[in-house]
Design a protein around this motif. Structure first.
Motif, PDB file in Angstrom:
ATOM      1  N   GLY A  61       0.792  -1.225   0.000  1.00  7.83           N
ATOM      2  CA  GLY A  61       0.000   0.000   0.000  1.00  7.83           C
ATOM      3  C   GLY A  61       0.823   1.272   0.000  1.00  7.83           C
ATOM      4  O   GLY A  61       0.292   2.370  -0.168  1.00  7.83           O
ATOM      5  N   PHE A  62       2.135   1.131   0.187  1.00  5.44           N
ATOM      6  CA  PHE A  62       3.037   2.274   0.110  1.00  5.44           C
ATOM      7  C   PHE A  62       3.487   2.471  -1.336  1.00  5.44           C
ATOM      8  O   PHE A  62       3.613   1.506  -2.082  1.00  5.44           O
ATOM      9  N   GLU A  63       3.738   3.717  -1.708  1.00  3.67           N
ATOM     10  CA  GLU A  63       4.318   3.965  -3.019  1.00  3.67           C
ATOM     11  C   GLU A  63       5.193   5.204  -2.994  1.00  3.67           C
ATOM     12  O   GLU A  63       5.040   6.067  -2.116  1.00  3.67           O
ATOM     13  N   ALA A  64       6.129   5.239  -3.932  1.00  3.16           N
ATOM     14  CA  ALA A  64       7.011   6.401  -4.073  1.00  3.16           C
ATOM     15  C   ALA A  64       7.434   6.489  -5.532  1.00  3.16           C
ATOM     16  O   ALA A  64       7.700   5.462  -6.167  1.00  3.16           O
ATOM     17  N   THR A  65       7.507   7.710  -6.058  1.00  2.00           N
ATOM     18  CA  THR A  65       7.874   7.931  -7.449  1.00  2.00           C
ATOM     19  C   THR A  65       9.197   8.672  -7.529  1.00  2.00           C
ATOM     20  O   THR A  65       9.389   9.679  -6.848  1.00  2.00           O
ATOM     21  N   TYR A  66      10.082   8.162  -8.338  1.00  2.00           N
ATOM     22  CA  TYR A  66      11.417   8.726  -8.550  1.00  2.00           C
ATOM     23  C   TYR A  66      11.261   9.963  -9.428  1.00  2.00           C
ATOM     24  O   TYR A  66      11.007   9.870 -10.630  1.00  2.00           O
ATOM     25  N   ARG A  67      11.434  11.135  -8.835  1.00  2.00           N
ATOM     26  CA  ARG A  67      11.284  12.399  -9.546  1.00  2.00           C
ATOM     27  C   ARG A  67      12.655  13.035  -9.734  1.00  2.00           C
ATOM     28  O   ARG A  67      13.214  13.609  -8.798  1.00  2.00           O
ATOM     29  N   LYS A  68      13.176  12.942 -10.936  1.00  2.00           N
ATOM     30  CA  LYS A  68      14.516  13.479 -11.189  1.00  2.00           C
ATOM     31  C   LYS A  68      14.505  14.999 -11.181  1.00  2.00           C
ATOM     32  O   LYS A  68      15.446  15.640 -10.728  1.00  2.00           O
ATOM     33  N   GLU A  69      13.392  15.583 -11.668  1.00  2.00           N
ATOM     34  CA  GLU A  69      13.366  17.040 -11.789  1.00  2.00           C
ATOM     35  C   GLU A  69      13.357  17.736 -10.444  1.00  2.00           C
ATOM     36  O   GLU A  69      13.848  18.854 -10.310  1.00  2.00           O
ATOM     37  N   THR A  70      12.785  17.064  -9.444  1.00  2.00           N
ATOM     38  CA  THR A  70      12.764  17.648  -8.101  1.00  2.00           C
ATOM     39  C   THR A  70      13.685  16.887  -7.152  1.00  2.00           C
ATOM     40  O   THR A  70      13.713  17.182  -5.952  1.00  2.00           O
ATOM     41  N   THR A  71      14.449  15.936  -7.667  1.00  5.50           N
ATOM     42  CA  THR A  71      15.340  15.055  -6.882  1.00  5.50           C
ATOM     43  C   THR A  71      14.641  14.590  -5.616  1.00  5.50           C
ATOM     44  O   THR A  71      15.140  14.745  -4.492  1.00  5.50           O
ATOM     45  N   SER A  72      13.466  13.992  -5.797  1.00 13.93           N
ATOM     46  CA  SER A  72      12.673  13.563  -4.653  1.00 13.93           C
ATOM     47  C   SER A  72      12.187  12.128  -4.821  1.00 13.93           C
ATOM     48  O   SER A  72      12.134  11.596  -5.937  1.00 13.93           O
ATOM     49  N   PHE A  73      11.847  11.540  -3.687  1.00 15.29           N
ATOM     50  CA  PHE A  73      11.329  10.158  -3.664  1.00 15.29           C
ATOM     51  C   PHE A  73      10.433  10.046  -2.432  1.00 15.29           C
ATOM     52  O   PHE A  73      10.687   9.293  -1.514  1.00 15.29           O
ATOM     53  N   HIS A  74       9.355  10.815  -2.431  1.00 17.55           N
ATOM     54  CA  HIS A  74       8.481  10.898  -1.261  1.00 17.55           C
ATOM     55  C   HIS A  74       7.670   9.611  -1.095  1.00 17.55           C
ATOM     56  O   HIS A  74       7.119   9.078  -2.062  1.00 17.55           O
ATOM     57  N   LEU A  75       7.565   9.173   0.140  1.00 19.47           N
ATOM     58  CA  LEU A  75       6.804   7.954   0.455  1.00 19.47           C
ATOM     59  C   LEU A  75       5.366   8.325   0.804  1.00 19.47           C
ATOM     60  O   LEU A  75       5.149   9.248   1.602  1.00 19.47           O
ATOM     61  N   GLU A  76       4.398   7.604   0.245  1.00 18.52           N
ATOM     62  CA  GLU A  76       2.988   7.896   0.505  1.00 18.52           C
ATOM     63  C   GLU A  76       2.221   6.605   0.763  1.00 18.52           C
ATOM     64  O   GLU A  76       2.563   5.539   0.245  1.00 18.52           O
ATOM     65  N   LYS A  77       1.175   6.750   1.584  1.00 21.88           N
ATOM     66  CA  LYS A  77       0.216   5.663   1.772  1.00 21.88           C
ATOM     67  C   LYS A  77      -1.141   6.292   2.034  1.00 21.88           C
ATOM     68  O   LYS A  77      -1.257   7.219   2.831  1.00 21.88           O
ATOM     69  N   GLY A  78      -2.131   5.772   1.390  1.00 21.07           N
ATOM     70  CA  GLY A  78      -3.448   6.397   1.454  1.00 21.07           C
ATOM     71  C   GLY A  78      -4.157   6.224   2.785  1.00 21.07           C
ATOM     72  O   GLY A  78      -4.926   7.093   3.202  1.00 21.07           O
ATOM     73  N   SER A  79      -3.892   5.120   3.475  1.00 23.80           N
ATOM     74  CA  SER A  79      -4.619   4.840   4.710  1.00 23.80           C
ATOM     75  C   SER A  79      -3.718   3.998   5.618  1.00 23.80           C
ATOM     76  O   SER A  79      -3.559   2.797   5.406  1.00 23.80           O
ATOM     77  N   VAL A  80      -3.131   4.653   6.611  1.00 24.04           N
ATOM     78  CA  VAL A  80      -2.160   3.946   7.466  1.00 24.04           C
ATOM     79  C   VAL A  80      -2.871   3.110   8.521  1.00 24.04           C
ATOM     80  O   VAL A  80      -4.005   3.395   8.915  1.00 24.04           O
ATOM     81  N   GLN A  81      -2.175   2.085   8.976  1.00 25.06           N
ATOM     82  CA  GLN A  81      -2.658   1.207  10.020  1.00 25.06           C
ATOM     83  C   GLN A  81      -1.699   1.262  11.214  1.00 25.06           C
ATOM     84  O   GLN A  81      -0.535   1.655  11.054  1.00 25.06           O
ATOM     85  N   VAL A  82      -2.194   0.829  12.360  1.00 26.65           N
ATOM     86  CA  VAL A  82      -1.346   0.804  13.552  1.00 26.65           C
ATOM     87  C   VAL A  82      -0.085  -0.019  13.289  1.00 26.65           C
ATOM     88  O   VAL A  82       1.015   0.325  13.741  1.00 26.65           O
ATOM     89  N   SER A  83      -0.227  -1.081  12.519  1.00 25.76           N
ATOM     90  CA  SER A  83       0.897  -1.969  12.224  1.00 25.76           C
ATOM     91  C   SER A  83       1.960  -1.318  11.338  1.00 25.76           C
ATOM     92  O   SER A  83       3.050  -1.889  11.158  1.00 25.76           O
ATOM     93  N   ASP A  84       1.679  -0.136  10.802  1.00 24.59           N
ATOM     94  CA  ASP A  84       2.675   0.583  10.001  1.00 24.59           C
ATOM     95  C   ASP A  84       3.638   1.381  10.880  1.00 24.59           C
ATOM     96  O   ASP A  84       4.601   1.974  10.367  1.00 24.59           O
ATOM     97  N   SER A  85       3.387   1.421  12.167  1.00 18.89           N
ATOM     98  CA  SER A  85       4.269   2.153  13.076  1.00 18.89           C
ATOM     99  C   SER A  85       5.672   1.563  13.020  1.00 18.89           C
ATOM    100  O   SER A  85       5.868   0.372  13.281  1.00 18.89           O
ATOM    101  N   ALA A  86       6.630   2.397  12.663  1.00 21.63           N
ATOM    102  CA  ALA A  86       8.000   1.932  12.439  1.00 21.63           C
ATOM    103  C   ALA A  86       8.855   3.160  12.122  1.00 21.63           C
ATOM    104  O   ALA A  86       8.367   4.283  12.100  1.00 21.63           O
ATOM    105  N   VAL A  87      10.135   2.905  11.890  1.00 19.88           N
ATOM    106  CA  VAL A  87      11.026   3.962  11.405  1.00 19.88           C
ATOM    107  C   VAL A  87      11.289   3.710   9.920  1.00 19.88           C
ATOM    108  O   VAL A  87      11.613   2.587   9.526  1.00 19.88           O
ATOM    109  N   TYR A  88      11.139   4.754   9.115  1.00 19.38           N
ATOM    110  CA  TYR A  88      11.272   4.622   7.670  1.00 19.38           C
ATOM    111  C   TYR A  88      12.536   5.369   7.223  1.00 19.38           C
ATOM    112  O   TYR A  88      12.748   6.520   7.603  1.00 19.38           O
TER     113      TYR A  88
END
Lengths: 111, 116
Positions: A61-88
């Motif tokens: 359910g996580f996704e990230a897009t490699y954006r060369k123009e903005t040198t970014s790779f932001h992580l997104e998830k539409g609906s987080v769960q308690v079990s997603d608690s962690a260090v990324y």
């Protein structure tokens, strides 16, 4: 030089909220980009990756897009769960053999 | 083995003593890496092995740190005359090879080193 900068945490969200963890990078050449996750008491696990510009990595359910123009790779998830608690951790792979990691973002998801 | 195995999982040592940390990579993984994760910090690259040779030792913080790998498998990270600033989690990772971008690393669970 090569480096990765990601947003500082902790990030605290309620269950089912939308998640964004920002990651930007500086690199020579064309690195591959990764997100790793570290659950409490466990080792680092590969979450997703993208090897070239405009690629989208996705997993659990996580996704990230490699954006060369903005040198970014932001992580997104539409609906987080308690079990997603962690260090990324955002990371780039340079010259096929050396990873550069961000400092990590702790995510706390409350029921 | 099925995963990357590190031992010990926890180590408390007195300042000035030497310590050895062990990493057993996934069978068949030719590349092996050591990283250090200090409290509240990201991962700091220490050293990279391809087979038994170490083409990149640039991350070793001082000459008190050394690492070796024998038989293209197990690696040992040695810290001599430990200092309190050496306290950290030492992570080992392995991968199929240095030029395979389709795979990330597989990490071990780390050795938590505390120097008192």
């Amino acid at each position: 030089g090569n480096s990765v900068t990601q947003m500082e945490g902790p990030v605290t969200l309620s269950e089912e909220a939308f998640l964004t963890i920002n990651c930007t990078y500086t690199a020579t050449g064309y690195p591959s980009l990764f997100w790793y996750v570290q659950y409490p008491g466990e080792g680092l696990q590969l979450l997703l990756k993208a090897t070239k510009a405009d690629d989208k990595g996705s997993n659990k359910g996580f996704e990230a897009t490699y954006r060369k123009e903005t040198t970014s790779f932001h992580l997104e998830k539409g609906s987080v769960q308690v079990s997603d608690s962690a260090v990324y951790f955002c990371a780039l792979l340079y010259n096929f053999n050396k990873f550069y990691f961000g400092s990590g973002t702790k995510l706390n998801v409350k029921p | 083995g099925a995963g990357v195995s590190q031992s010990p999982s926890n180590k408390v040592t007195e300042k000035g003593k030497d310590v050895e940390l062990r990493c057993d990579p996934i069978s068949g993984h030719t590349a092996l890496y050591w990283y250090r994760q200090s409290l509240g910090q990201g991962l700091e690259f220490l050293i990279y092995f391809q087979g038994n040779s170490a083409p990149d030792k640039s991350g070793l913080p001082s000459d008190r740190f050394s690492a070796e790998r024998t038989g293209g498998s197990v690696s040992t990270l040695t810290i001599q005359r430990t200092q309190q600033e050496d306290s950290a989690v030492y992570l080992c990772a392995s991968s199929l090879g240095s030029r395979n971008q389709n795979y990330g690393y597989t990490f071990g669970s780390g050795t938590r080193l505390t120097v008192v």
